[in-house]
Design a protein around this motif. Structure first.
Motif, mmCIF file in Angstrom:
data_model
loop_
_atom_site.group_PDB
_atom_site.id
_atom_site.type_symbol
_atom_site.label_atom_id
_atom_site.label_comp_id
_atom_site.label_asym_id
_atom_site.label_seq_id
_atom_site.Cartn_x
_atom_site.Cartn_y
_atom_site.Cartn_z
ATOM 1 N N LEU A 130 -39.958 15.180 72.284
ATOM 2 C CA LEU A 130 -38.718 14.901 71.552
ATOM 3 C C LEU A 130 -37.627 14.262 72.412
ATOM 4 C CD1 LEU A 130 -38.454 18.223 69.480
ATOM 5 C CD2 LEU A 130 -39.350 16.018 68.725
ATOM 6 N N ALA A 131 -37.914 14.028 73.676
ATOM 7 C CA ALA A 131 -36.895 13.532 74.613
ATOM 8 C C ALA A 131 -36.274 12.207 74.175
ATOM 9 C CB ALA A 131 -37.492 13.391 76.011
ATOM 10 N N PHE A 132 -37.050 11.388 73.475
ATOM 11 C CA PHE A 132 -36.529 10.079 73.064
ATOM 12 C C PHE A 132 -35.317 10.236 72.138
ATOM 13 C CE2 PHE A 132 -39.148 11.132 69.477
ATOM 14 C CZ PHE A 132 -38.572 10.493 68.379
ATOM 15 N N LEU A 133 -35.257 11.355 71.387
ATOM 16 C CA LEU A 133 -34.112 11.593 70.506
ATOM 17 C C LEU A 133 -32.844 11.847 71.316
ATOM 18 C CD1 LEU A 133 -35.770 13.925 67.825
ATOM 19 C CD2 LEU A 133 -35.131 11.511 67.564
ATOM 20 N N LEU A 134 -32.985 12.569 72.424
ATOM 21 C CA LEU A 134 -31.834 12.781 73.311
ATOM 22 C C LEU A 134 -31.354 11.463 73.888
ATOM 23 C CD1 LEU A 134 -32.636 15.980 75.418
ATOM 24 C CD2 LEU A 134 -31.044 15.762 73.512
ATOM 25 N N LEU A 135 -32.298 10.645 74.337
ATOM 26 C CA LEU A 135 -31.952 9.355 74.938
ATOM 27 C C LEU A 135 -31.251 8.455 73.928
ATOM 28 C CD1 LEU A 135 -32.046 7.374 77.290
ATOM 29 C CD2 LEU A 135 -34.357 6.715 76.559
ATOM 30 N N LYS A 136 -31.801 8.354 72.725
ATOM 31 C CA LYS A 136 -31.207 7.512 71.688
ATOM 32 C C LYS A 136 -29.809 7.999 71.320
ATOM 33 C CE LYS A 136 -34.631 4.604 70.843
ATOM 34 N NZ LYS A 136 -34.477 3.148 71.053
ATOM 35 N N SER A 137 -29.656 9.311 71.196
ATOM 36 C CA SER A 137 -28.360 9.873 70.822
ATOM 37 C C SER A 137 -27.325 9.663 71.918
ATOM 38 C CB SER A 137 -28.501 11.376 70.529
ATOM 39 O OG SER A 137 -29.382 11.590 69.454
ATOM 40 N N ALA A 138 -27.739 9.896 73.180
ATOM 41 C CA ALA A 138 -26.819 9.712 74.303
ATOM 42 C C ALA A 138 -26.409 8.246 74.431
ATOM 43 C CB ALA A 138 -27.482 10.187 75.592
ATOM 44 N N ASP A 139 -27.351 7.348 74.214
ATOM 45 C CA ASP A 139 -27.028 5.915 74.270
ATOM 46 C C ASP A 139 -26.068 5.536 73.148
ATOM 47 O OD1 ASP A 139 -28.612 5.595 76.481
ATOM 48 O OD2 ASP A 139 -30.309 4.698 75.416
ATOM 49 N N TRP A 140 -26.277 6.128 71.973
ATOM 50 C CA TRP A 140 -25.426 5.791 70.820
ATOM 51 C C TRP A 140 -23.992 6.262 71.037
ATOM 52 C CZ3 TRP A 140 -22.437 8.421 67.281
ATOM 53 C CH2 TRP A 140 -21.988 7.678 66.178
ATOM 54 N N VAL A 141 -23.806 7.506 71.493
ATOM 55 C CA VAL A 141 -22.443 8.006 71.686
ATOM 56 C C VAL A 141 -21.725 7.221 72.781
ATOM 57 C CG1 VAL A 141 -22.967 10.322 70.845
ATOM 58 C CG2 VAL A 141 -23.163 9.850 73.291
ATOM 59 N N THR A 142 -22.489 6.795 73.793
ATOM 60 C CA THR A 142 -21.880 6.000 74.868
ATOM 61 C C THR A 142 -21.462 4.633 74.355
ATOM 62 O OG1 THR A 142 -23.239 7.136 76.529
ATOM 63 C CG2 THR A 142 -22.269 5.028 77.157
ATOM 64 N N ALA A 143 -22.337 3.984 73.601
ATOM 65 C CA ALA A 143 -22.052 2.640 73.078
ATOM 66 C C ALA A 143 -20.894 2.653 72.085
ATOM 67 C CB ALA A 143 -23.306 2.057 72.434
ATOM 68 N N ASN A 144 -20.754 3.751 71.341
ATOM 69 C CA ASN A 144 -19.731 3.820 70.294
ATOM 70 C C ASN A 144 -18.515 4.651 70.697
ATOM 71 O OD1 ASN A 144 -20.967 2.557 67.625
ATOM 72 N ND2 ASN A 144 -22.619 3.626 68.693
ATOM 73 N N ASN A 145 -18.488 5.069 71.977
ATOM 74 C CA ASN A 145 -17.367 5.859 72.480
ATOM 75 C C ASN A 145 -17.095 7.061 71.574
ATOM 76 O OD1 ASN A 145 -15.469 6.109 74.602
ATOM 77 N ND2 ASN A 145 -13.820 5.482 73.224
ATOM 78 N N PHE A 146 -18.173 7.746 71.188
ATOM 79 C CA PHE A 146 -18.084 8.855 70.240
ATOM 80 C C PHE A 146 -18.194 10.183 70.979
ATOM 81 C CE2 PHE A 146 -19.719 11.918 67.188
ATOM 82 C CZ PHE A 146 -18.973 11.651 66.053
ATOM 83 N N GLY A 147 -17.520 11.196 70.470
ATOM 84 C CA GLY A 147 -17.656 12.540 71.009
ATOM 85 C C GLY A 147 -16.419 13.039 71.736
ATOM 86 N N ILE A 148 -16.354 14.349 71.887
ATOM 87 C CA ILE A 148 -15.169 15.022 72.408
ATOM 88 C C ILE A 148 -14.722 14.478 73.754
ATOM 89 C CG2 ILE A 148 -14.248 17.250 73.181
ATOM 90 C CD1 ILE A 148 -16.217 18.571 71.164
ATOM 91 N N ILE A 149 -15.633 14.370 74.723
ATOM 92 C CA ILE A 149 -15.211 13.966 76.061
ATOM 93 C C ILE A 149 -14.848 12.481 76.122
ATOM 94 C CG2 ILE A 149 -16.465 15.796 77.244
ATOM 95 C CD1 ILE A 149 -18.642 13.796 77.954
ATOM 96 N N ASN A 150 -15.273 11.714 75.131
ATOM 97 C CA ASN A 150 -14.917 10.297 75.092
ATOM 98 C C ASN A 150 -13.599 10.050 74.367
ATOM 99 O OD1 ASN A 150 -17.316 9.413 76.432
ATOM 100 N ND2 ASN A 150 -18.444 9.750 74.537
ATOM 101 N N TRP A 151 -13.115 11.053 73.675
ATOM 102 C CA TRP A 151 -11.837 10.937 72.976
ATOM 103 C C TRP A 151 -10.669 11.458 73.807
ATOM 104 C CZ3 TRP A 151 -14.442 13.588 68.211
ATOM 105 C CH2 TRP A 151 -15.269 12.654 67.568
ATOM 106 N N LEU A 152 -10.967 11.996 74.981
ATOM 107 C CA LEU A 152 -9.917 12.508 75.860
ATOM 108 C C LEU A 152 -9.212 11.368 76.571
ATOM 109 C CD1 LEU A 152 -11.883 15.472 77.522
ATOM 110 C CD2 LEU A 152 -10.118 15.647 75.738
ATOM 111 N N PRO A 153 -7.971 11.595 77.025
ATOM 112 C CA PRO A 153 -7.310 10.594 77.871
ATOM 113 C C PRO A 153 -8.124 10.399 79.152
ATOM 114 C CG PRO A 153 -5.782 12.321 77.177
ATOM 115 C CD PRO A 153 -7.148 12.787 76.789
#
Length: 276
Positions: free
Chosen positions: A64-87
């Motif tokens: 199932l590791a590919f799901l982690l990779l795809k999700s991590a790549d997506w949040v990085t590309a879209n600047n999504f998620g709690i730590i990406n919304w911080l100053p």
């Protein structure tokens, strides 16, 4: 810090395997030298079912590791998620918050839910029916639980917004932390107590493996103790009085057989709500 994250972005499978085997080996040796309890068991015989379930967990996570990779790549590309919304914050703080929050979703919350939802508790029982908790108990999880834990981690990656480097670093720390806090190690009580203010120490986690409520429903954390302390699930108990296992599944011989443990989630059982 940047070099560390870059390493975990591309960490080879061999290196991840070495972390798993190396941690088990180190804590196995330490607990043999300074055990908390002198168990009357054959260590290798006890380890076999736990190692079996460790291997099934490795296989499921690998598939199932590919799901982690795809999700991590997506949040990085879209600047999504709690730590990406911080100053803008220093990299070390960005990494620390990522690991702290992944520990909440992937470990604390998953563990809490497994104890509160009856059908999930039946699956999680396999972990709790070990009568001789040691470092090999860390990954004694039924394959169904491995999928459940992976799902919570995946949700955490998306909500936290963790890039793959932080995800892989978190999983490595989580693995070693679990091996450490399950290890049958007798640390000086004062040192263990000091550790428990930040990290999940061996004495702290062993309370969770006591065979009766309310102690079984406490100390859900894996890396950081902060979640238990903040959310009111932290408990203490005299480590010398601990009894491992689950009171309604007392057959140690059955609880040491892989075939019995694979069937265990499907056996009729109602979790007690009060301590006798």
């Amino acid at each position: 810090m940047q070099d560390l994250i870059h390493y975990f972005e591309t960490i080879p499978s061999l290196h991840r395997s070495l972390i798993l085997v190396g941690g088990l080996t180190i804590f196995w040796l330490i607990e043999s030298a300074v055990p908390l309890f002198k168990f009357n068991y054959k260590k290798w015989k006890h380890a076999w079912p736990n190692i079996f379930f460790t291997l099934t967990t490795v296989v499921i996570n690998f598939v199932l590791a590919f799901l982690l990779l795809k999700s991590a790549d997506w949040v990085t590309a879209n600047n999504f998620g709690i730590i990406n919304w911080l100053p803008a914050i220093p990299l070390w703080l960005y990494v620390f918050l990522g690991i702290l929050l992944l520990d909440f979703f992937g470990a604390y919350l998953a563990h809490l839910v497994e104890h509160k939802v009856s059908i999930l508790w039946m699956v999680h029982l396999v972990h709790h029916t070990d009568h001789n908790v040691d470092t090999t108990t860390a990954n004694r999880h039924h394959p169904i639980e491995s999928v459940i834990r992976f799902t919570f981690t995946l949700i955490g990656v998306i909500l936290v917004g963790a890039p793959i480097g932080i995800v892989m670093l978190y999983q490595s720390l989580s693995l070693v932390s679990s091996q450490f806090n399950h290890a049958n190690i007798k640390l000086p009580k004062r040192i263990d107590k000091i550790l428990s203010y930040l990290l999940v120490s061996p004495d702290m986690h062993k309370v969770h493996h006591h065979y009766r409520l309310p102690y079984t429903d406490s100390n859900y954390g894996n890396i950081f103790s902060i979640w238990d302390r903040l959310l009111g699930t932290y408990m203490e108990y005299d480590r010398d009085k601990l009894i491992y296992g689950v009171d309604v599944f007392p057959d140690e011989e059955k609880n040491g057989r892989v075939t019995e443990l694979l069937k265990q989630p499907f056996q009729p059982y109602e979790k007690p709500t009060i301590t006798p």
